[in-house]
Enzyme design. Structure first.
Site, PDB file in Angstrom:
ATOM      1  N   GLU A 189       0.823  -1.221   0.000  1.00 34.42           N
ATOM      2  CA  GLU A 189       0.000   0.000   0.000  1.00 34.42           C
ATOM      3  C   GLU A 189       0.855   1.268   0.000  1.00 34.42           C
ATOM      4  O   GLU A 189       0.700   2.153   0.845  1.00 34.42           O
ATOM      5  CB  GLU A 189      -0.963  -0.022   1.192  1.00 34.42           C
ATOM      6  CG  GLU A 189      -1.899  -1.220   1.137  1.00 34.42           C
ATOM      7  CD  GLU A 189      -3.006  -1.221   2.181  1.00 34.42           C
ATOM      8  OE1 GLU A 189      -2.788  -0.667   3.259  1.00 34.42           O
ATOM      9  OE2 GLU A 189      -4.080  -1.772   1.895  1.00 34.42           O
ATOM     10  N   GLU A 381      -5.461  -8.723  -1.200  1.00 32.30           N
ATOM     11  CA  GLU A 381      -6.183  -8.530   0.066  1.00 32.30           C
ATOM     12  C   GLU A 381      -7.636  -8.221  -0.231  1.00 32.30           C
ATOM     13  O   GLU A 381      -7.929  -7.295  -0.995  1.00 32.30           O
ATOM     14  CB  GLU A 381      -5.625  -7.346   0.862  1.00 32.30           C
ATOM     15  CG  GLU A 381      -4.306  -7.572   1.513  1.00 32.30           C
ATOM     16  CD  GLU A 381      -3.904  -6.400   2.419  1.00 32.30           C
ATOM     17  OE1 GLU A 381      -4.778  -5.747   3.017  1.00 32.30           O
ATOM     18  OE2 GLU A 381      -2.691  -6.148   2.504  1.00 32.30           O
TER      19      GLU A 381
HETATM   20  C1  BGP Z   1      -4.728  -3.164   4.730  1.00 37.68           C
HETATM   21  C2  BGP Z   1      -3.390  -3.680   5.187  1.00 37.68           C
HETATM   22  C3  BGP Z   1      -3.430  -4.935   5.994  1.00 37.68           C
HETATM   23  C4  BGP Z   1      -4.703  -5.139   6.757  1.00 37.68           C
HETATM   24  C5  BGP Z   1      -5.967  -4.656   6.130  1.00 37.68           C
HETATM   25  C6  BGP Z   1      -7.187  -4.678   7.018  1.00 37.68           C
HETATM   26  O1  BGP Z   1      -4.712  -1.779   4.632  1.00 37.68           O
HETATM   27  O2  BGP Z   1      -2.477  -3.883   4.143  1.00 37.68           O
HETATM   28  O3  BGP Z   1      -2.234  -5.016   6.704  1.00 37.68           O
HETATM   29  O4  BGP Z   1      -4.649  -5.324   8.074  1.00 37.68           O
HETATM   30  O5  BGP Z   1      -5.803  -3.376   5.601  1.00 37.68           O
HETATM   31  O6  BGP Z   1      -7.128  -3.652   7.961  1.00 37.68           O
HETATM   32  P1  BGP Z   1      -7.537  -3.873   9.468  1.00 37.68           P
HETATM   33  O7  BGP Z   1      -6.632  -4.931   9.965  1.00 37.68           O
HETATM   34  O8  BGP Z   1      -7.344  -2.606  10.155  1.00 37.68           O
HETATM   35  O9  BGP Z   1      -8.958  -4.295   9.453  1.00 37.68           O
END
Ligand code: BGP
Length: 482
Positions: A189, A381
């Site tokens: 990201e 993701e």
């Molecule tokens: C993205 C990241 C992850 C992840 C995901 C979900 O931005 O790359 O590392 O954790 O978001 O976010 P969260 O864990 O805050 O729900």
């Protein structure tokens, strides 16, 4: 219409070391920027506020703190459960596992000449196990885990010297893992650096006078780091592919008013600026005006732009959770999202954490990215963070998660039919792990439950949720049975 997914489609799951691995201080590991985030119950829901950037003093205090609990130091204890978890991946039928390397596990301070051998052995063991199970590792070089020493002593990625340290680290891992890893990702990201500046770039609030100028300078250094990673990856592992990674929260204009439409377009350019550089190999012209308006100029040295031009990525990977809304004059009606808040879209439902759910947006977003770049797209993701209830018999009936994933996978299939080249799909947090934004364990994404709470209490034992069997069936049928 033939509705099958490509036969080599990379189905799987994703994690990040800082949220999953644990093993804090073990095996010679140095501290990372994620290790200093402690759990704050007041921040657990609807992350509307932008994260406060720590000062140097905050960082030093956290490192000596014995009162608060620091969940990312423990993750889901993968460090001690590698074999067990890879068995679960194999049972699910994973073709790919997206993970990240902890830079400070390999170079504990970040500026050493030689790597930590034990750290290198730890990942080699993982890669060997994955190979036994015919699972392709997809490895992110930098996922919110930056050596603390480089943050405190060098101001992180603002300092040009960090490029050299990063180059040494990536060459080391390419050489060591060249026989095991054929898919690499540079910076997780990269486009949210202005929200995750400390986590991903080691920038404390007192190391910059003008934070915008500092973040864009750091981004320039990361672009050079990315180009060098591409160069060395292609040279050391000619049969490997290396990609960029964007947090792609697609956005809509709030109304059809031209001012709103323009503002949305502009905001999208500022997100895609990062992939424009990494995929197309040059700074887009629209950024000249943006830098002028901010009154900043980036220090670019001779040779930088050629390096960037000659070393573009092979694919683009994205995280996709929700969409947002942009207007020329924002109203005060914000909803949450990963790191940055957005305006509300009344047509969409929200998760328990206020993230707007938009499966069709994924199809639009994939088409849009492919039209712009013409390189394969990898969804590394996507998933639903929710509270899970463990029934008396131990079962977890996460129908809501199945529903979310199914809707999104259906839209991936539509995008493939539209002609988009999609390489694969890895569910975020296929096994429960610590939340990035809230440091909670109770915000669960997994197909596998981990028995641990927000304070790290529990056995850390693993159990299969209802979504486990469902996803196994999806992979087995290559997406035919959803
Ligand atoms: C993205 C990241 C992850 C992840 C995901 C979900 O931005 O790359 O590392 O954790 O978001 O976010 P969260 O864990 O805050 O729900």
């Amino acid at each position: 219409m033939h509705r099958a997914f490509p036969k080599d489609f990379l189905w799987g799951g994703a994690t990040a070391g800082s949220q999953y691995e644990g093993g804090y201080g073990l095996g010679g590991k140095g501290s990372s920027t994620s290790d200093i985030e402690y759990f704050q119950p007041s921040e657990v829901r609807k992350t509307l506020k932008e994260k406060r950037v720590p000062t140097r003093e905050d960082v030093l205090k956290s490192m000596d703190d014995t009162l608060n609990y620091y969940p990312k130091r423990f993750g889901s204890d993968f460090y001690h459960r590698v074999d067990e978890d890879i068995e679960l991946m194999a049972e699910l039928g994973f073709k790919a596992y997206r993970m990240s390397l902890s830079w400070p596990r390999i170079f504990p301070k970040g500026d050493e000449e030689n790597p930590n051998k034990e750290g290198l052995r730890f990942y080699e063991h993982i890669f060997k196990k994955l190979r036994e199970k015919h699972i392709q590792p997809v490895v992110t070089l930098s996922h919110f885990e930056f050596p603390i020493h480089l943050a405190l002593e060098y101001d992180g990625w603002i300092n040009r010297k960090t490029i050299g340290f990063f180059e040494r680290y990536v060459k080391t891992v390419f050489e060591r893992y060249k026989d095991y890893v054929k898919y690499w990702i540079t910076f997780n990201e990269i486009n949210i650096l202005n929200y995750s500046g400390f986590l991903s770039a080691g920038i404390t609030s007192d190391s910059v006078h003008d934070s915008k100028a500092g973040y864009y300078q750091a981004a320039h250094h990361q672009f050079i780091g990315s180009a060098l990673a591409v160069k060395w990856c292609h040279e050391i592992i000619p049969d490997a592919k290396i990609g960029a990674m964007l947090s792609r929260r697609y956005t809509y204009p709030k109304t059809s008013k031209p001012e709103d439409v323009y503002e949305n377009y502009r905001s999208s350019q500022l997100t895609q600026f990062y992939s424009d550089v990494q995929v197309r190999g040059e700074y887009p012209r629209y950024m000249n005006r943006h830098f002028d308006e901010l009154g900043i100029s980036i220090k670019v040295e001779e040779g930088d732009l050629d390096l960037i031009k000659n070393n573009t990525v092979d694919f683009l990977s994205i995280s996709y959770y929700s969409t947002g809304v942009v207007s020329a004059v924002p109203e005060d009606d914000f909803v949450a999202g990963n790191l940055a808040p957005s305006e509300r879209n009344s047509f969409l439902e929200q998760t328990e954490w206020g993230w707007q759910i938009d499966d069709i947006g994924l199809r639009t977003c994939l088409n849009d990215l492919y039209d712009r770049y013409r390189v394969p797209i990898f969804i590394v993701e996507n998933g639903l963070g929710a509270v899970d209830i463990v029934e008396e018999d131990g079962s977890i009936n996460d129908e809501y998660r199945i529903h979310y994933l199914k809707r999104h996978i259906q839209q991936v299939q539509e995008a493939i039919l539209d002609g988009v080249e999609v390489m694969g799909y890895t569910i975020w947090g296929w096994i429960d792990l610590v939340s990035l934004t809230t440091s909670q364990m109770e915000k669960r994404y997994g197909l596998v439950y981990v028995d641990a709470d927000d304070y790290g209490q529990g056995t850390y034992d693993r159990s299969r949720k209802k979504s486990f069997d469902w996803y196994k069936g999806v992979i087995e049928s290559n997406g035919k049975v959803l």
